[in-house]
Design an enzyme around this catalytic site. Structure first.
Site, PDB file in Angstrom:
ATOM      1  N   PHE A  33       5.099  -5.271  -2.733  1.00 27.09           N
ATOM      2  CA  PHE A  33       4.895  -5.295  -4.139  1.00 27.09           C
ATOM      3  C   PHE A  33       4.116  -4.344  -4.701  1.00 27.09           C
ATOM      4  CE2 PHE A  33       2.526  -6.814  -7.841  1.00 27.09           C
ATOM      5  CZ  PHE A  33       3.353  -7.404  -8.453  1.00 27.09           C
ATOM      6  N   ASP A  49       0.007   2.701  -1.427  1.00 22.35           N
ATOM      7  CA  ASP A  49      -0.265   2.114  -2.673  1.00 22.35           C
ATOM      8  C   ASP A  49      -1.636   1.393  -2.016  1.00 22.35           C
ATOM      9  OD1 ASP A  49      -0.781   0.017  -4.168  1.00 22.35           O
ATOM     10  OD2 ASP A  49       1.520  -0.349  -4.504  1.00 22.35           O
ATOM     11  N   LYS A  96      -7.137  -2.093  -9.681  1.00 25.52           N
ATOM     12  CA  LYS A  96      -8.033  -3.252  -9.272  1.00 25.52           C
ATOM     13  C   LYS A  96      -9.604  -2.942  -9.143  1.00 25.52           C
ATOM     14  CE  LYS A  96      -4.432  -6.100  -7.222  1.00 25.52           C
ATOM     15  NZ  LYS A  96      -4.114  -7.033  -8.452  1.00 25.52           N
TER      16      LYS A  96
END
Length: 390
Positions: free
Chosen positions: A140, A225, A254
């Site tokens: 993802f 990532d 985040k």
């Protein structure tokens, strides 16, 4: 004339207003949060919850840390936005800090994880002159058109096809699968050092080292990532530090801003955008950089990287000690933990919420536990007590 807006202050009116005015893209839990401090959040009716979601691995230093609040307040009183037509000291200072803690060369700032992946993909193409990407099954990387190209599940992809061409998916934790998939036009391999949305899947350190070797041998770039795994979440500053593998480009978001929206990429020396090859109006804005600097200082001062490793081990040890046939496996690193169960876990999320615990379900049967890094052993014990009931 426009209607006067009235402020909703009770749960039912908030839900009613949301359903009327907000696009209904989210499956929300039946509570409206109003405040938070540390590892605790409170809903609009005053009930308290131990937060094991942390805004999906965002609030690493806890909710409303006083130093982050102070930094935002001070910066808001001086300069909120300028655009990147001008220099600001706070952005330059944060760029230096980010490069130092990541061990990379230069940074580019944006506003979210999906923007960071988009930037990484553009940079890989412009740096190599190649167009294709290899990504992992169950990956993802985001929901915009570029990042969606390297996101695996059809539920995210199919409604928006055709996507940007040039993606190839291979099994996660299988380096040979990458070797077998390379073409002359492969620009980069993009991989999460721990898959988050895919179910907290932890690869071997040997896998990541071999992927690095494959990229070097074939003149491809390696993109990590670290949007979900960065800033102490896994018990290291970045998850790459466990395997001692250095990527060419790393994405982050985040937790970078201490709760304030922010994203970034960092790249090794020799890889960089040229003038006008990429831009972001709000990227690296004064508020975001001030919040991020404060958050990083909190992580350092309170030794939250080390605390994440310690509390994460304590958490997993407690979970592994449970005599519960519903638990298939406990896996993770630091305070990025997945509890795989042999049933759909939506009911478990409801049970936990009813008992004052916020949990999240990912990949259908995995409870994702990603609390603030300041969570206490007493709070962990309460969480484990509820999970024991599943």
């Amino acid at each position: 004339m426009t209607k006067e807006t009235t402020l909703s202050k009770d749960y039912n009116s908030i839900v009613e207003k949301d359903s009327k005015y907000v696009m209904q893209t989210y499956t929300r839990q039946p509570l409206a949060l109003e405040s938070g401090q540390g590892s605790i959040v409170r809903d609009i009716e005053g009930r308290e919850y131990i937060d094991c979601v942390a805004g999906i691995a965002v609030n690493n230093v806890g909710h409303c840390h006083p130093k982050v609040v102070e930094a935002l307040s001070k910066q808001a009183g001086k300069l909120i936005h300028t655009s990147n037509l001008y220099y600001t000291g706070v952005q330059a200072n944060f760029a230096e800090e980010l490069v130092n803690i990541s061990g990379m060369g230069r940074a580019f700032f944006c506003n979210s994880g999906t923007e960071a992946v988009e930037a990484a993909m553009k940079l890989a193409r412009v740096a190599t002159g190649k167009k294709e990407f290899i990504a992992a099954e169950n990956s993802f990387h985001g929901r915009t058109m570029g990042s969606l190209t390297v996101t695996y599940k059809s539920i995210y992809r199919t409604p928006f096809e055709p996507l940007i061409q040039g993606e190839r998916f291979v099994a996660y934790n299988d380096a040979q699968a990458i070797r077998d998939t390379i073409t002359e036009d492969t620009a980069a391999v993009i991989v999460e050092p721990i898959q988050g949305e895919g179910g907290i899947n932890v690869p071997s350190d040997e896998y990541l080292r071999e992927v690095r070797e494959i990229c070097d041998e074939n003149e491809m770039l390696l993109i990590f990532d670290e949007v979900q795994t960065g800033f102490g979440r896994t018990g290291k500053w970045f998850c790459k530090d466990h395997s001692k593998v250095e990527p060419d480009i790393m994405t982050m978001a985040k937790a970078i801003g201490g709760g304030f929206p922010m994203g970034a990429i960092v790249a090794r020396d020799g890889i960089s955008f040229g003038k006008s090859q990429h831009a972001a109006t709000f990227g690296g804005g004064p508020l975001a950089c001030a919040s991020a600097l404060a958050s990083i200082n909190v992580i350092k001062d309170e030794k939250l990287v080390e605390r994440s490793a310690e509390m994460g081990q304590y958490f997993m040890d407690k979970l592994n000690s449970l005599d519960n046939d519903s638990i298939v496996e406990v896996r993770g690193r630091g305070l990025m933990i997945g509890v795989e169960i042999n049933k759909a876990c939506a009911d478990i999320v409801d049970l936990a919420r009813d008992n004052g615990i916020l949990l999240n379900c990912t990949s259908e049967k995995v409870l994702r536990i990603a609390p603030p890094l300041i969570i206490t052993k007493e709070q962990i014990d309460k969480v484990v007590e509820i999970i024991a009931q599943i």
